[in-house]
Design an enzyme around this catalytic site. Structure first.
Site, mmCIF file in Angstrom:
data_model
loop_
_atom_site.group_PDB
_atom_site.id
_atom_site.type_symbol
_atom_site.label_atom_id
_atom_site.label_comp_id
_atom_site.label_asym_id
_atom_site.label_seq_id
_atom_site.Cartn_x
_atom_site.Cartn_y
_atom_site.Cartn_z
ATOM 1 N N LYS A 111 0.972 -1.189 0.014
ATOM 2 C CA LYS A 111 -0.122 0.116 -0.150
ATOM 3 C C LYS A 111 0.899 1.250 -0.050
ATOM 4 O O LYS A 111 0.505 2.239 -0.660
ATOM 5 C CB LYS A 111 -0.910 0.181 1.128
ATOM 6 N N LYS A 194 -4.488 -8.557 -6.033
ATOM 7 C CA LYS A 194 -5.776 -8.798 -5.428
ATOM 8 C C LYS A 194 -6.972 -7.852 -5.795
ATOM 9 O O LYS A 194 -6.559 -6.810 -6.154
ATOM 10 C CB LYS A 194 -6.025 -9.021 -4.031
ATOM 11 N N LYS A 197 -10.819 -2.543 -3.179
ATOM 12 C CA LYS A 197 -11.753 -1.464 -3.351
ATOM 13 C C LYS A 197 -11.019 -0.184 -3.735
ATOM 14 O O LYS A 197 -11.669 0.561 -4.557
ATOM 15 C CB LYS A 197 -12.232 -1.153 -1.938
HETATM 16 N N1 AQP Z 1 -9.539 -9.771 -3.035
HETATM 17 C C1 AQP Z 1 -9.908 -10.277 -1.926
HETATM 18 N N2 AQP Z 1 -10.166 -11.780 -1.994
HETATM 19 C C2 AQP Z 1 -10.272 -12.399 -0.936
HETATM 20 N N3 AQP Z 1 -10.540 -11.763 0.252
HETATM 21 C C3 AQP Z 1 -10.467 -10.550 0.176
HETATM 22 N N4 AQP Z 1 -10.467 -9.542 1.238
HETATM 23 C C4 AQP Z 1 -10.456 -8.286 0.663
HETATM 24 N N5 AQP Z 1 -9.951 -8.376 -0.582
HETATM 25 C C5 AQP Z 1 -9.957 -9.724 -0.804
HETATM 26 C C6 AQP Z 1 -11.331 -9.780 2.712
HETATM 27 O O1 AQP Z 1 -12.313 -8.993 2.797
HETATM 28 C C7 AQP Z 1 -12.089 -8.578 4.252
HETATM 29 C C8 AQP Z 1 -12.299 -7.155 4.437
HETATM 30 O O2 AQP Z 1 -11.157 -6.608 4.039
HETATM 31 P P1 AQP Z 1 -11.157 -5.070 4.110
HETATM 32 O O3 AQP Z 1 -12.070 -4.420 3.427
HETATM 33 O O4 AQP Z 1 -11.168 -4.679 5.611
HETATM 34 O O5 AQP Z 1 -9.571 -4.767 3.912
HETATM 35 P P2 AQP Z 1 -8.763 -4.904 2.542
HETATM 36 O O6 AQP Z 1 -8.281 -6.555 2.734
HETATM 37 O O7 AQP Z 1 -7.515 -4.092 2.428
HETATM 38 O O8 AQP Z 1 -9.496 -4.844 1.231
HETATM 39 P P3 AQP Z 1 -9.481 -3.900 0.018
HETATM 40 O O9 AQP Z 1 -10.737 -4.103 -0.703
HETATM 41 O O10 AQP Z 1 -8.178 -4.066 -0.549
HETATM 42 O O11 AQP Z 1 -9.573 -2.393 0.398
HETATM 43 P P4 AQP Z 1 -8.823 -1.419 0.340
HETATM 44 O O12 AQP Z 1 -8.500 -1.135 -0.917
HETATM 45 O O13 AQP Z 1 -9.627 -0.227 0.979
HETATM 46 O O14 AQP Z 1 -7.362 -1.665 1.194
HETATM 47 C C9 AQP Z 1 -10.849 -9.263 4.960
HETATM 48 O O15 AQP Z 1 -10.778 -10.473 5.323
HETATM 49 C C10 AQP Z 1 -10.064 -9.641 3.560
HETATM 50 O O16 AQP Z 1 -9.024 -10.562 3.767
#
Ligand code: AQP
Length: 332
Positions: A111, A194, A197
């Site tokens: 990040k 991955k 968001k």
């Molecule tokens: N691509 C993914 N595949 C499987 N699981 C995923 N999770 C996130 N992306 C994937 C799981 O969703 C839960 C919540 O995640 P989060 O929103 O708290 O944080 P994150 O992992 O940082 O998700 P994003 O979408 O990548 O958000 P941003 O872009 O804001 O950082 C977790 O259990 C995660 O494992």
């Protein structure tokens, strides 16, 4: 019953990765676990969030979780900033965790990228707050996507060091629960990244509020290779985009890669993408519709979050107060 804690950031619209990697499992676990689910807005502001949008994103995510099947009568659902215990324990953990441990976190490296000197210190200490989220409830099991495995190992290191330094077997060990064939859903445009968001390319992510046409278009445009689908999982080696689409199909149909390839091996991607898009629409359209219905009644939604926060506080308060006593804070 074992206690589960898991969180999700209101940093945008929840997507298929969040659903298949986390939320769908959360719904199933409600049957036989004591579940605490949290919209982690404190985590979200580790990267910039528009203050005019954050409250709505928090409500939107809570509504989506309810629409996916989180039942506020069976589980606790609340937003993190409403329960101060998380912050109190996170500060203690900031003083327990070591710089070297945090320096190894791959999510921070990904990040922060080249902006390492300019990102917030919150992004760096994010795993300490995550450890506090879980341990403030003495939760022992944490259903997450595969990307969070390293953070949970760190949470265990923090718990052990706290117990050692303060001479008490106070915090329990945490066990990650990484479930299903889509524990890591990848970007539709790049099978090595991955689904996220915060991905700048909207085409790489299936959002839970996408309509049927948008879902079909994104799947049609998903990157693939020119070969047909193999008939066995070994044939997915070195084909990350193909593996990703097969994994999504397997998760949605509750099977595995081998079963999907037995049925669809030999097909070209044109035909496979069509059935995958239909399957996604059948799963996600009812969730999108229910989310909209819930958002139309924000007073009820806010009431659910408020009740959840008060119940969460009642569990966390004595645990965090005891951690503070072990640290030696004056209580007058
Ligand atoms: N691509 C993914 N595949 C499987 N699981 C995923 N999770 C996130 N992306 C994937 C799981 O969703 C839960 C919540 O995640 P989060 O929103 O708290 O944080 P994150 O992992 O940082 O998700 P994003 O979408 O990548 O958000 P941003 O872009 O804001 O950082 C977790 O259990 C995660 O494992």
């Amino acid at each position: 019953m074992q206690r589960i804690f898991s969180g999700i950031q209101p940093s945008g619209v929840p997507h298929l990765g969040n659903y298949l990697g986390a939320v769908r499992n959360w719904v199933r676990l409600q049957q036989d676990h004591d579940c605490i689910y949290c919209v982690v807005d404190l985590h979200a502001i580790t990267v910039w969030q528009d203050p005019k949008e954050l409250a709505n994103q928090t409500r939107g995510l809570a509504a989506a979780l309810l629409a996916c099947g989180i039942d506020p009568k069976a589980s606790l659902l609340f937003h993190q900033s409403a329960v101060y215990a998380h912050l109190r324990l996170a500060w203690i953990f900031n003083c327990v965790a070591r710089m070297g441990w945090l320096n190894r976190m791959t999510q921070f490296k990904e990040k922060a990228g080249k902006e390492r000197e300019n990102v917030s210190t919150g992004l760096f200490t994010y795993p300490n707050l995550m450890a506090a989220d879980i341990l403030a409830y003495h939760a022992t099991r944490v259903p997450v996507g595969d990307d969070q495995r390293q953070h949970l190992e760190l949470a265990n290191d923090i718990a052990q060091k706290f117990n050692h330094d303060y001479g008490a077997e106070f915090f329990p060990a945490i066990e990650p629960m990484i479930l299903g064939p889509a524990a890591r859903v990848m970007s539709l445009r790049d099978g090595s990244k991955k689904m996220s968001k915060s991905d700048a390319s909207g085409q790489s992510v299936i959002n839970l509020n996408d309509d049927a046409d948008t879902i079909a278009l994104k799947i049609r445009r998903a990157k693939t290779d020119p070969e047909p689908l193999p008939s066995e999982p070994a044939g997915l080696e070195g084909r990350p985009e193909a593996r990703n689409l097969v994994g999504i199909y397997a998760a949605l149909t509750d099977t595995d890669h081998a079963a999907v390839l037995r049925e669809h091996g030999g097909k070209g991607f044109g035909a496979f993408k069509q059935v995958l898009a239909d399957l996604l629409v059948a799963h996600l359209s009812p969730i999108a519709a229910e989310t909209q219905r819930l958002l139309a009644d924000s007073a009820t939604l806010d009431g659910i979050l408020h009740d959840g926060a008060r119940k969460a506080e009642a569990i966390a308060e004595p645990i965090v107060a005891e951690a503070e006593r072990l640290v030696g804070f004056l209580k007058v």
